[in-house]
Design a protein around this motif. Structure first.
Motif, PDB file in Angstrom:
ATOM      1  N   GLY A  41      -1.420  -8.335   3.974  1.00  0.00           N
ATOM      2  CA  GLY A  41      -1.284  -8.958   5.424  1.00  0.00           C
ATOM      3  C   GLY A  41      -1.194 -10.250   5.571  1.00  0.00           C
ATOM      4  N   THR A  42      -1.748 -10.722   7.041  1.00  0.00           N
ATOM      5  CA  THR A  42      -1.733 -11.782   6.922  1.00  0.00           C
ATOM      6  C   THR A  42      -2.251 -12.890   5.926  1.00  0.00           C
ATOM      7  OG1 THR A  42      -3.525 -11.323   8.903  1.00  0.00           O
ATOM      8  CG2 THR A  42      -1.407 -11.127   9.368  1.00  0.00           C
ATOM      9  N   HIS A  43      -2.409 -12.195   5.632  1.00  0.00           N
ATOM     10  CA  HIS A  43      -2.948 -13.137   3.850  1.00  0.00           C
ATOM     11  C   HIS A  43      -2.831 -13.074   2.686  1.00  0.00           C
ATOM     12  CE1 HIS A  43      -6.572 -14.010   6.848  1.00  0.00           C
ATOM     13  NE2 HIS A  43      -6.681 -13.071   6.866  1.00  0.00           N
ATOM     14  N   TYR A  44      -0.971 -12.389   2.969  1.00  0.00           N
ATOM     15  CA  TYR A  44      -0.090 -12.189   1.677  1.00  0.00           C
ATOM     16  C   TYR A  44      -0.269 -13.135   0.815  1.00  0.00           C
ATOM     17  CZ  TYR A  44       3.341 -14.150   3.387  1.00  0.00           C
ATOM     18  OH  TYR A  44       4.959 -14.678   3.389  1.00  0.00           O
ATOM     19  N   ARG A  45      -0.332 -14.359   1.233  1.00  0.00           N
ATOM     20  CA  ARG A  45       0.076 -16.230   0.752  1.00  0.00           C
ATOM     21  C   ARG A  45      -1.807 -16.104  -0.460  1.00  0.00           C
ATOM     22  NH1 ARG A  45       3.341 -17.261   5.125  1.00  0.00           N
ATOM     23  NH2 ARG A  45       4.972 -17.429   4.619  1.00  0.00           N
ATOM     24  N   GLU A  46      -2.420 -15.852  -0.126  1.00  0.00           N
ATOM     25  CA  GLU A  46      -3.849 -16.161  -0.899  1.00  0.00           C
ATOM     26  C   GLU A  46      -4.183 -15.520  -1.831  1.00  0.00           C
ATOM     27  OE1 GLU A  46      -6.994 -14.689   2.227  1.00  0.00           O
ATOM     28  OE2 GLU A  46      -6.309 -16.520   3.630  1.00  0.00           O
ATOM     29  N   ALA A  47      -4.646 -15.816  -3.167  1.00  0.00           N
ATOM     30  CA  ALA A  47      -4.952 -14.659  -3.873  1.00  0.00           C
ATOM     31  C   ALA A  47      -6.752 -13.990  -3.761  1.00  0.00           C
ATOM     32  CB  ALA A  47      -5.498 -15.742  -5.099  1.00  0.00           C
ATOM     33  N   TYR A 155       8.172  -0.193   3.019  1.00  0.00           N
ATOM     34  CA  TYR A 155       8.929  -1.173   2.382  1.00  0.00           C
ATOM     35  C   TYR A 155       8.714  -2.713   3.339  1.00  0.00           C
ATOM     36  CZ  TYR A 155      13.731  -3.735   1.662  1.00  0.00           C
ATOM     37  OH  TYR A 155      14.515  -4.762   1.360  1.00  0.00           O
ATOM     38  N   SER A 156      10.022  -2.356   4.368  1.00  0.00           N
ATOM     39  CA  SER A 156       9.555  -3.745   5.658  1.00  0.00           C
ATOM     40  C   SER A 156       8.777  -4.030   5.784  1.00  0.00           C
ATOM     41  CB  SER A 156       9.968  -3.307   6.971  1.00  0.00           C
ATOM     42  OG  SER A 156      11.677  -2.762   7.145  1.00  0.00           O
ATOM     43  N   ILE A 157       6.838  -3.563   5.200  1.00  0.00           N
ATOM     44  CA  ILE A 157       5.962  -4.877   5.542  1.00  0.00           C
ATOM     45  C   ILE A 157       6.158  -5.028   4.365  1.00  0.00           C
ATOM     46  CG2 ILE A 157       3.288  -3.742   5.235  1.00  0.00           C
ATOM     47  CD1 ILE A 157       3.830  -1.457   6.649  1.00  0.00           C
ATOM     48  N   GLN A 158       6.506  -4.082   3.324  1.00  0.00           N
ATOM     49  CA  GLN A 158       6.046  -5.500   1.807  1.00  0.00           C
ATOM     50  C   GLN A 158       7.072  -6.720   1.040  1.00  0.00           C
ATOM     51  OE1 GLN A 158       3.980  -5.471  -0.928  1.00  0.00           O
ATOM     52  NE2 GLN A 158       2.701  -4.261   1.496  1.00  0.00           N
ATOM     53  N   ALA A 159       8.159  -6.294   2.543  1.00  0.00           N
ATOM     54  CA  ALA A 159       9.912  -6.959   2.649  1.00  0.00           C
ATOM     55  C   ALA A 159       8.989  -8.357   2.999  1.00  0.00           C
ATOM     56  CB  ALA A 159      10.388  -6.302   3.258  1.00  0.00           C
ATOM     57  N   GLN A 160       8.105  -7.969   4.309  1.00  0.00           N
ATOM     58  CA  GLN A 160       8.005  -8.917   4.796  1.00  0.00           C
ATOM     59  C   GLN A 160       7.055  -9.765   4.211  1.00  0.00           C
ATOM     60  OE1 GLN A 160       8.004  -8.582   9.571  1.00  0.00           O
ATOM     61  NE2 GLN A 160       9.223  -6.812   8.845  1.00  0.00           N
ATOM     62  N   ARG A 161       5.424  -9.137   4.020  1.00  0.00           N
ATOM     63  CA  ARG A 161       4.385  -9.740   3.455  1.00  0.00           C
ATOM     64  C   ARG A 161       4.400  -9.836   2.468  1.00  0.00           C
ATOM     65  NH1 ARG A 161       4.264  -8.466   9.094  1.00  0.00           N
ATOM     66  NH2 ARG A 161       3.268  -6.657   8.079  1.00  0.00           N
ATOM     67  N   PRO A 162       4.971  -9.403   1.048  1.00  0.00           N
ATOM     68  CA  PRO A 162       4.803  -9.152  -0.489  1.00  0.00           C
ATOM     69  C   PRO A 162       3.025  -8.835  -0.659  1.00  0.00           C
ATOM     70  CG  PRO A 162       6.386 -10.720  -0.187  1.00  0.00           C
ATOM     71  CD  PRO A 162       6.267 -10.417   0.831  1.00  0.00           C
ATOM     72  N   VAL A 163       2.937  -8.233  -1.506  1.00  0.00           N
ATOM     73  CA  VAL A 163       1.092  -8.311  -2.611  1.00  0.00           C
ATOM     74  C   VAL A 163       2.182  -8.196  -3.412  1.00  0.00           C
ATOM     75  CG1 VAL A 163      -0.119  -7.115  -2.608  1.00  0.00           C
ATOM     76  CG2 VAL A 163       0.458  -6.570  -0.409  1.00  0.00           C
ATOM     77  N   SER A 164       1.679  -9.350  -4.240  1.00  0.00           N
ATOM     78  CA  SER A 164       1.878 -10.257  -5.376  1.00  0.00           C
ATOM     79  C   SER A 164       1.290  -9.052  -6.779  1.00  0.00           C
ATOM     80  CB  SER A 164       1.143 -11.427  -5.900  1.00  0.00           C
ATOM     81  OG  SER A 164       0.100 -11.443  -6.259  1.00  0.00           O
ATOM     82  N   ALA A 165       2.436  -9.213  -8.123  1.00  0.00           N
ATOM     83  CA  ALA A 165       1.640  -7.974  -8.391  1.00  0.00           C
ATOM     84  C   ALA A 165       0.066  -8.537  -9.520  1.00  0.00           C
ATOM     85  CB  ALA A 165       2.556  -8.054 -10.066  1.00  0.00           C
ATOM     86  N   ARG A 166       0.522  -9.809  -9.192  1.00  0.00           N
ATOM     87  CA  ARG A 166      -1.285 -10.237  -9.915  1.00  0.00           C
ATOM     88  C   ARG A 166      -1.992  -9.857  -8.902  1.00  0.00           C
ATOM     89  NH1 ARG A 166      -3.368 -14.551 -12.650  1.00  0.00           N
ATOM     90  NH2 ARG A 166      -5.159 -16.050 -11.328  1.00  0.00           N
ATOM     91  N   ASN A 167      -2.894 -10.341  -7.856  1.00  0.00           N
ATOM     92  CA  ASN A 167      -3.271  -9.866  -6.391  1.00  0.00           C
ATOM     93  C   ASN A 167      -3.220  -8.557  -6.583  1.00  0.00           C
ATOM     94  OD1 ASN A 167      -3.970 -12.449  -5.387  1.00  0.00           O
ATOM     95  ND2 ASN A 167      -2.931 -12.027  -4.066  1.00  0.00           N
TER      96      ASN A 167
END
Length: 261
Positions: A41-47, A155-167
């Motif tokens: 979500g809003t923290h998708y860039r965090e590890a 799909y739109s949720i994940q396209a905008q705020r993608p969860v990485s495979a690592r996370n």
């Protein structure tokens, strides 16, 4: 009463869909705060931390501004975070706990994640086609007819705020290792489960409820994403649970208290 809402593995607050608005309509005197786990979500860039206690600590920091006492409504891995939170906070800070299709180290691994699901989840972690991945996640977690509008929304949720495979992998590792403390955090809690959950065996919820003499309610045919498949049933069970304990549904929020442990 202020309520924190927590979703599960790789899901974020937008995945609550209509559930959030239904809750606000059903409980007009209560406040509902959907919160994203680290890495989503809003923290998708965090590890994402690789342990439930560390995820819980991150959630607690996010919620410091929300007045206590709190209620927690949590699905799947979010339920693990909520349970860990309830066990690591001062008495009275969390007054109500609603756990939906969750599991813990009190259960066998093949109950916590049904063996038939393992190959699918491993494949989904590496599937590059985002729309197809979300469609398959929806098909696995819901027992209702596949809704193209829901696939598009996910799909739109994940396209905008993608969860990485690592996370995703770190969250899965955190969930797999989670075991609650032995002490019951609350005299009672509401445990909701789907008998036809194809991801987590409903026995996990039964085991948790029996262990601590908590209230268990079973849905006959919904999937793992119970709030998606039958939000009205979930709300009705929460309402009945609170009414039985004398909690006014339209009461004003209580005065601010500290959220300290």
């Amino acid at each position: 009463m202020h309520w924190i809402l927590l979703r599960g593995l790789t899901r974020e607050q937008a995945h609550w869909g209509v559930m959030l608005q239904r809750l606000r309509e059903a409980f007009p005197g209560h406040d509902f705060h959907p919160v994203d786990l680290p890495g989503t979500g809003t923290h998708y860039r965090e590890a994402s931390p690789a342990a439930i206690p560390a995820i819980r600590e991150a959630i607690q920091r996010q919620c410091q501004h929300i007045p206590a006492p709190l209620g927690l409504i949590a699905l799947s891995m979010g339920g693990m975070v909520a349970l860990d939170w309830a066990q690591h906070v001062r008495a009275g800070a969390i007054q109500h706990l609603v756990l939906i299709n969750t599991s813990s180290g009190f259960n066998r691994p093949w109950h916590r994640l049904r063996p038939k699901t393992w190959p699918t989840l491993m494949r989904l972690l590496t599937l590059r086609d985002l729309r197809e991945r979300e469609a398959q996640i929806l098909a696995l977690s819901s027992n209702r007819q596949l809704n193209p509008a829901t696939v598009q929304r996910w799909y739109s949720i994940q396209a905008q705020r993608p969860v990485s495979a690592r996370n995703a992998a770190r969250q899965l590792w955190a969930a797999a290792r989670f075991r609650p403390a032995e002490e019951r955090p609350l005299p009672d809690a509401l445990v909701l489960a789907s008998r036809d959950d194809r991801i987590v065996d409903w026995y996990c919820s039964e085991r948790l409820a029996e262990r601590w003499q908590w209230t268990l309610r079973l849905h006959p045919d919904a999937g793992h994403d119970l709030p998606l498949d039958d939000p009205d049933w979930v709300i009705a069970e929460i309402k009945a649970y609170l009414e039985a304990r004398g909690v006014p549904l339209d009461a004003p929020a209580p005065p601010r208290q500290s959220l300290g442990a």
